[in-house]
Write a protein that holds these residues in place. Structure first.
Motif, PDB file in Angstrom:
ATOM      1  N   GLN A  67       1.047  -1.228  -0.004  1.00 24.78           N
ATOM      2  CA  GLN A  67      -0.083  -0.088   0.044  1.00 24.78           C
ATOM      3  C   GLN A  67       0.503   1.038  -0.011  1.00 24.78           C
ATOM      4  O   GLN A  67       0.191   2.486  -0.081  1.00 24.78           O
ATOM      5  CB  GLN A  67      -0.528   0.124   1.703  1.00 24.78           C
ATOM      6  CG  GLN A  67      -2.032  -1.382   1.233  1.00 24.78           C
ATOM      7  CD  GLN A  67      -2.394  -0.479   2.724  1.00 24.78           C
ATOM      8  OE1 GLN A  67      -2.025  -0.456   3.672  1.00 24.78           O
ATOM      9  NE2 GLN A  67      -3.410  -2.156   2.655  1.00 24.78           N
ATOM     10  N   ASN A  68       1.906   1.383  -0.339  1.00 21.90           N
ATOM     11  CA  ASN A  68       2.836   2.266   0.273  1.00 21.90           C
ATOM     12  C   ASN A  68       2.314   3.455   1.374  1.00 21.90           C
ATOM     13  O   ASN A  68       2.226   4.240   1.621  1.00 21.90           O
ATOM     14  CB  ASN A  68       2.576   3.398  -0.850  1.00 21.90           C
ATOM     15  CG  ASN A  68       5.033   4.182  -0.479  1.00 21.90           C
ATOM     16  OD1 ASN A  68       5.250   4.367  -0.183  1.00 21.90           O
ATOM     17  ND2 ASN A  68       4.622   4.789  -2.000  1.00 21.90           N
ATOM     18  N   LYS A  69       2.007   2.480   2.414  1.00 22.37           N
ATOM     19  CA  LYS A  69       2.050   3.309   4.142  1.00 22.37           C
ATOM     20  C   LYS A  69       2.867   4.156   4.146  1.00 22.37           C
ATOM     21  O   LYS A  69       4.206   3.952   3.973  1.00 22.37           O
ATOM     22  CB  LYS A  69       1.165   2.827   5.598  1.00 22.37           C
ATOM     23  CG  LYS A  69       1.410   2.786   6.662  1.00 22.37           C
ATOM     24  CD  LYS A  69       0.972   2.134   6.950  1.00 22.37           C
ATOM     25  CE  LYS A  69       0.951   2.567   8.490  1.00 22.37           C
ATOM     26  NZ  LYS A  69      -0.384   4.010   8.661  1.00 22.37           N
ATOM     27  N   GLN A  70       2.514   5.683   4.246  1.00 23.38           N
ATOM     28  CA  GLN A  70       3.472   6.365   4.896  1.00 23.38           C
ATOM     29  C   GLN A  70       2.661   7.602   6.240  1.00 23.38           C
ATOM     30  O   GLN A  70       1.374   7.535   6.716  1.00 23.38           O
ATOM     31  CB  GLN A  70       2.905   8.046   3.982  1.00 23.38           C
ATOM     32  CG  GLN A  70       3.643   7.779   2.229  1.00 23.38           C
ATOM     33  CD  GLN A  70       4.806   7.491   2.726  1.00 23.38           C
ATOM     34  OE1 GLN A  70       5.681   7.938   3.353  1.00 23.38           O
ATOM     35  NE2 GLN A  70       5.842   5.800   1.916  1.00 23.38           N
ATOM     36  N   TYR A  71       3.492   6.791   7.163  1.00 24.47           N
ATOM     37  CA  TYR A  71       3.289   7.524   8.527  1.00 24.47           C
ATOM     38  C   TYR A  71       3.635   8.958   9.012  1.00 24.47           C
ATOM     39  O   TYR A  71       4.025   9.615   8.316  1.00 24.47           O
ATOM     40  CB  TYR A  71       4.640   6.528   9.564  1.00 24.47           C
ATOM     41  CG  TYR A  71       4.706   4.846   9.938  1.00 24.47           C
ATOM     42  CD1 TYR A  71       3.559   4.606  10.876  1.00 24.47           C
ATOM     43  CD2 TYR A  71       4.606   4.289   8.929  1.00 24.47           C
ATOM     44  CE1 TYR A  71       3.400   3.447  10.425  1.00 24.47           C
ATOM     45  CE2 TYR A  71       4.120   2.471   8.330  1.00 24.47           C
ATOM     46  CZ  TYR A  71       4.209   2.351  10.037  1.00 24.47           C
ATOM     47  OH  TYR A  71       3.339   0.704   9.792  1.00 24.47           O
ATOM     48  N   THR A  72       2.535   9.034   9.931  1.00 22.73           N
ATOM     49  CA  THR A  72       2.385  10.806  10.440  1.00 22.73           C
ATOM     50  C   THR A  72       2.417  10.496  11.876  1.00 22.73           C
ATOM     51  O   THR A  72       2.928   9.695  12.647  1.00 22.73           O
ATOM     52  CB  THR A  72       0.687  10.786   9.884  1.00 22.73           C
ATOM     53  OG1 THR A  72       0.058  10.042  10.779  1.00 22.73           O
ATOM     54  CG2 THR A  72       0.331  10.879   8.942  1.00 22.73           C
ATOM     55  N   ALA A  73       2.725  11.607  12.497  1.00 25.05           N
ATOM     56  CA  ALA A  73       3.192  11.672  13.845  1.00 25.05           C
ATOM     57  C   ALA A  73       2.377  11.049  14.825  1.00 25.05           C
ATOM     58  O   ALA A  73       2.655  10.671  15.483  1.00 25.05           O
ATOM     59  CB  ALA A  73       2.339  13.475  14.221  1.00 25.05           C
ATOM     60  N   ALA A  74       0.987  10.665  14.386  1.00 24.53           N
ATOM     61  CA  ALA A  74      -0.056  10.542  15.472  1.00 24.53           C
ATOM     62  C   ALA A  74       0.112   8.748  15.319  1.00 24.53           C
ATOM     63  O   ALA A  74       0.199   7.908  16.728  1.00 24.53           O
ATOM     64  CB  ALA A  74      -1.438  10.606  14.594  1.00 24.53           C
TER      65      ALA A  74
END
Length: 325
Positions: A67-74
């Motif tokens: 999915q090419n997940k991109q992480y965030t600060a959350a």
């Protein structure tokens, strides 16, 4: 008289070559395999999330690459003055939230691109034990030395592990139709779980993997676990902690992997590569001598010839090292 039990090593029907791309994921034994393949100049990417021990984390990470997940600060939390991810090894932890996210997302992007075009995926499972974060009711890949009371430990049933991996494999084959998968079980003994518990854990992994290998025609099993536990079968092949296989054991496993995974042509090429890599790592006592200058020239010519014959190899560091003044 035989001093070692015989094990039937089935050759891969489609051998691995240096033209192939290999993604490796899983336990710390994954990195023994990956580092060895990297030293032999195979095109590899290993553990984009860092070391992962159990099925749930491995499956979740592979889906995130698809999915090419991109992480965030959350997705991060702060503990012991570091920003950390429950899905990643502590090698990604950082005092800076921005730096931690950048490292994670760069690795995600690279894994997505690499997996899309990979020829082989090598999955090494280490344990059936999973840890769930109590406050969030979610599984974690790494506890980051947080207090034990934060987590609930659980031995994942075979049917749940099969379901997790079955679903992941279908997604992988849809994402990359040419992908082939090799499963191994790590011979590292998780003695902190207890000897009996470790054996139960490994048994569930074995049942899970063989169920899947029997179901899919592009799945294969390499018996790294059996080679150490049943063939070597001796604590002299373990480190001082009696849990991790030592250098002799890991080299034995890699020699057997070479037997069943590589063609004679690839094995011959590996010998030539080893000579060049060993020469580069050689420490000269008299680097300004004519003898060393001749040594460098000879190996520069040998490396250049190897590159001309096999332009897909990455020998630029060696070529730069040997290049005459």
């Amino acid at each position: 008289m035989n001093f070692f039990a015989h094990i039937d090593l089935k050759p891969l029907p489609m051998p691995i070559t240096h033209q192939h791309k290999l993604l490796l994921i899983g336990s710390c034994f994954t990195e023994h395999i990956g580092n060895n393949l990297s030293d032999l100049k195979f095109n590899i990417l290993q553990n984009p999330n860092g070391i992962l021990f159990e099925t749930e984390s491995v499956a979740r990470s592979l889906v995130s690459y698809i999915q090419n997940k991109q992480y965030t600060a959350a997705d991060l939390f702060q503990y012991n003055e570091l920003w950390q991810s429950w899905n990643h090894h502590s090698r990604f932890s950082n005092p800076s939230q921005e730096a931690a996210l950048a490292g994670i997302n760069q690795s995600q992007t690279r894994a997505h691109s690499f997996l899309k075009d990979a020829d082989w995926l090598i999955i090494t499972l280490g344990s059936s034990f999973v840890y769930k974060l109590n406050d969030e009711a979610r599984f974690v890949a790494n506890c980051h030395k947080a207090p034990a009371q934060w987590f609930t430990k659980h031995l994942l049933p075979i049917d749940e592990q099969i379901a997790l991996l079955d679903n992941t494999i279908h997604q992988l084959f849809h994402f990359n139709p040419k992908l082939k998968i090799i499963f191994t079980i790590s011979p590292v003994r998780h003695l902190r779980d207890g000897v009996v518990e470790n054996n139960r854990s490994k048994a569930r992994l074995l049942e899970t993997v063989h169920h899947l290998v029997n179901k899919f025609d592009r799945l294969f099993y390499f018996p790294a676990y059996e080679l150490v536990i049943d063939v070597l079968r001796d604590y002299r092949f373990y480190d001082i902690d009696l849990a991790h296989p030592n250098y002799a054991a890991t080299q034995f496993v890699m020699d057997k992997f070479s037997e069943c995974a590589f063609t004679d042509a690839t094995k011959s090429l590996i010998k030539d590569i080893k000579q060049v890599v060993t020469a580069k790592n050689h420490k000269a006592f008299h680097p300004d001598s004519k003898q060393h200058e001749q040594f460098l020239r000879q190996h520069y010519e040998k490396t250049l010839k190897l590159l001309q014959e096999h332009p897909h190899l990455d020998l630029q560091n060696e070529l730069k090292y040997f290049k005459p003044g």
